[in-house]
Motif scaffolding. Structure first.
Motif, PDB file in Angstrom:
ATOM      1  N   TYR A  37     -42.392   2.209 -10.660  1.00 54.62           N
ATOM      2  CA  TYR A  37     -41.869   1.054 -11.392  1.00 54.62           C
ATOM      3  C   TYR A  37     -40.370   1.170 -11.607  1.00 54.62           C
ATOM      4  N   GLN A  38     -39.897   2.350 -11.921  1.00 60.16           N
ATOM      5  CA  GLN A  38     -38.466   2.538 -12.134  1.00 60.16           C
ATOM      6  C   GLN A  38     -37.703   2.282 -10.845  1.00 60.16           C
ATOM      7  N   ARG A  39     -38.220   2.784  -9.749  1.00 60.04           N
ATOM      8  CA  ARG A  39     -37.561   2.636  -8.450  1.00 60.04           C
ATOM      9  C   ARG A  39     -37.579   1.177  -7.978  1.00 60.04           C
ATOM     10  N   LEU A  40     -38.707   0.502  -8.129  1.00 63.97           N
ATOM     11  CA  LEU A  40     -38.833  -0.863  -7.609  1.00 63.97           C
ATOM     12  C   LEU A  40     -38.288  -1.933  -8.543  1.00 63.97           C
ATOM     13  N   PHE A  41     -38.563  -1.786  -9.835  1.00 68.17           N
ATOM     14  CA  PHE A  41     -38.241  -2.849 -10.781  1.00 68.17           C
ATOM     15  C   PHE A  41     -37.140  -2.492 -11.775  1.00 68.17           C
ATOM     16  N   GLY A  42     -36.721  -1.236 -11.775  1.00 66.50           N
ATOM     17  CA  GLY A  42     -35.661  -0.815 -12.688  1.00 66.50           C
ATOM     18  C   GLY A  42     -36.102  -0.748 -14.129  1.00 66.50           C
ATOM     19  N   ARG A  43     -37.394  -0.538 -14.336  1.00 66.92           N
ATOM     20  CA  ARG A  43     -37.929  -0.459 -15.697  1.00 66.92           C
ATOM     21  C   ARG A  43     -39.208   0.369 -15.684  1.00 66.92           C
ATOM     22  N   PRO A  44     -39.609   0.876 -16.842  1.00 63.07           N
ATOM     23  CA  PRO A  44     -40.897   1.580 -16.897  1.00 63.07           C
ATOM     24  C   PRO A  44     -42.051   0.575 -16.919  1.00 63.07           C
ATOM     25  N   PRO A  45     -43.236   0.999 -16.502  1.00 64.43           N
ATOM     26  CA  PRO A  45     -44.392   0.090 -16.568  1.00 64.43           C
ATOM     27  C   PRO A  45     -44.836  -0.119 -18.013  1.00 64.43           C
ATOM     28  N   THR A  46     -45.397  -1.280 -18.273  1.00 61.46           N
ATOM     29  CA  THR A  46     -45.998  -1.498 -19.589  1.00 61.46           C
ATOM     30  C   THR A  46     -47.278  -0.667 -19.661  1.00 61.46           C
ATOM     31  N   ASP A  47     -47.814  -0.531 -20.850  1.00 60.34           N
ATOM     32  CA  ASP A  47     -49.078   0.207 -20.997  1.00 60.34           C
ATOM     33  C   ASP A  47     -50.182  -0.430 -20.162  1.00 60.34           C
ATOM     34  N   ALA A  48     -50.226  -1.759 -20.153  1.00 61.69           N
ATOM     35  CA  ALA A  48     -51.258  -2.467 -19.380  1.00 61.69           C
ATOM     36  C   ALA A  48     -51.077  -2.233 -17.885  1.00 61.69           C
ATOM     37  N   GLU A  49     -49.837  -2.259 -17.408  1.00 58.25           N
ATOM     38  CA  GLU A  49     -49.577  -2.012 -15.991  1.00 58.25           C
ATOM     39  C   GLU A  49     -49.952  -0.585 -15.602  1.00 58.25           C
ATOM     40  N   ARG A  50     -49.631   0.352 -16.471  1.00 63.22           N
ATOM     41  CA  ARG A  50     -49.966   1.757 -16.199  1.00 63.22           C
ATOM     42  C   ARG A  50     -51.483   1.945 -16.144  1.00 63.22           C
ATOM     43  N   GLU A  51     -52.192   1.365 -17.093  1.00 61.88           N
ATOM     44  CA  GLU A  51     -53.655   1.496 -17.116  1.00 61.88           C
ATOM     45  C   GLU A  51     -54.302   0.825 -15.908  1.00 61.88           C
ATOM     46  N   LEU A  52     -53.764  -0.305 -15.499  1.00 61.81           N
ATOM     47  CA  LEU A  52     -54.270  -0.989 -14.309  1.00 61.81           C
ATOM     48  C   LEU A  52     -54.059  -0.116 -13.071  1.00 61.81           C
ATOM     49  N   GLY A  53     -52.890   0.485 -12.967  1.00 60.97           N
ATOM     50  CA  GLY A  53     -52.610   1.378 -11.848  1.00 60.97           C
ATOM     51  C   GLY A  53     -53.523   2.587 -11.836  1.00 60.97           C
ATOM     52  N   LEU A  54     -53.717   3.194 -13.003  1.00 59.20           N
ATOM     53  CA  LEU A  54     -54.607   4.354 -13.097  1.00 59.20           C
ATOM     54  C   LEU A  54     -56.030   3.986 -12.722  1.00 59.20           C
ATOM     55  N   SER A  55     -56.460   2.821 -13.145  1.00 60.91           N
ATOM     56  CA  SER A  55     -57.804   2.351 -12.810  1.00 60.91           C
ATOM     57  C   SER A  55     -57.941   2.155 -11.306  1.00 60.91           C
ATOM     58  N   PHE A  56     -56.937   1.563 -10.684  1.00 61.17           N
ATOM     59  CA  PHE A  56     -56.979   1.331  -9.242  1.00 61.17           C
ATOM     60  C   PHE A  56     -56.969   2.644  -8.462  1.00 61.17           C
ATOM     61  N   LEU A  57     -56.142   3.572  -8.879  1.00 63.67           N
ATOM     62  CA  LEU A  57     -56.001   4.826  -8.139  1.00 63.67           C
ATOM     63  C   LEU A  57     -57.209   5.735  -8.285  1.00 63.67           C
ATOM     64  N   GLY A  58     -57.918   5.624  -9.374  1.00 59.61           N
ATOM     65  CA  GLY A  58     -59.110   6.438  -9.568  1.00 59.61           C
ATOM     66  C   GLY A  58     -58.794   7.896  -9.803  1.00 59.61           C
ATOM     67  N   SER A  59     -59.751   8.743  -9.511  1.00 59.96           N
ATOM     68  CA  SER A  59     -59.622  10.163  -9.852  1.00 59.96           C
ATOM     69  C   SER A  59     -58.953  10.996  -8.764  1.00 59.96           C
ATOM     70  N   ASP A  60     -58.790  10.457  -7.560  1.00 62.71           N
ATOM     71  CA  ASP A  60     -58.167  11.214  -6.478  1.00 62.71           C
ATOM     72  C   ASP A  60     -56.657  11.027  -6.526  1.00 62.71           C
ATOM     73  N   ALA A  61     -55.986  11.939  -7.212  1.00 60.20           N
ATOM     74  CA  ALA A  61     -54.554  11.804  -7.470  1.00 60.20           C
ATOM     75  C   ALA A  61     -53.698  11.898  -6.221  1.00 60.20           C
ATOM     76  N   ASP A  62     -54.204  12.505  -5.164  1.00 58.75           N
ATOM     77  CA  ASP A  62     -53.385  12.734  -3.985  1.00 58.75           C
ATOM     78  C   ASP A  62     -53.853  11.981  -2.748  1.00 58.75           C
ATOM     79  N   SER A  63     -54.601  10.904  -2.925  1.00 56.45           N
ATOM     80  CA  SER A  63     -55.065  10.111  -1.794  1.00 56.45           C
ATOM     81  C   SER A  63     -53.908   9.269  -1.252  1.00 56.45           C
ATOM     82  N   THR A  64     -53.401   9.644  -0.094  1.00 57.23           N
ATOM     83  CA  THR A  64     -52.286   8.915   0.511  1.00 57.23           C
ATOM     84  C   THR A  64     -52.667   7.468   0.785  1.00 57.23           C
ATOM     85  N   ASP A  65     -53.883   7.232   1.245  1.00 58.28           N
ATOM     86  CA  ASP A  65     -54.327   5.864   1.531  1.00 58.28           C
ATOM     87  C   ASP A  65     -54.339   5.013   0.269  1.00 58.28           C
TER      88      ASP A  65
END
Length: 84
Positions: A37-65
């Motif tokens: 978010y900092q790199r693309l938008f120049g700001r930190p993610p909101t709590d909702a954006e962060r939680e949405l991202g974490l939900s999408f990424l799931g438990s596999d922290a290093d899945s390149t795909d």
């Protein structure tokens, strides 16, 4: 934007960069999301954006795909395409 080979490649490069800059470990996904978010938008993610991202990424922290898919969505977002 979603079908563009250029954007697909940019998403791959961003995902690889995030995975290499923030090593796997405790809270690495949160740190990577924040860095994206900092790199693309120049700001930190909101709590909702962060939680949405974490939900999408799931438990596999290093899945390149999975990270490639996530960064592709960020690159295709309205905030990336339009200037306020």
């Amino acid at each position: 934007v979603l079908n563009s080979p250029f954007m697909v490649r940019q998403a791959e490069l961003l995902a690889e960069r995030l995975l290499s800059e923030v090593p796997a470990g405790r809270d690495c996904q949160r740190a990577r999301i924040g860095r994206a978010y900092q790199r693309l938008f120049g700001r930190p993610p909101t709590d909702a954006e962060r939680e949405l991202g974490l939900s999408f990424l799931g438990s596999d922290a290093d899945s390149t795909d999975r990270w490639r898919e996530y960064t592709h969505v960020l690159l295709a977002s309205n905030e990336m395409l339009f200037v306020d």
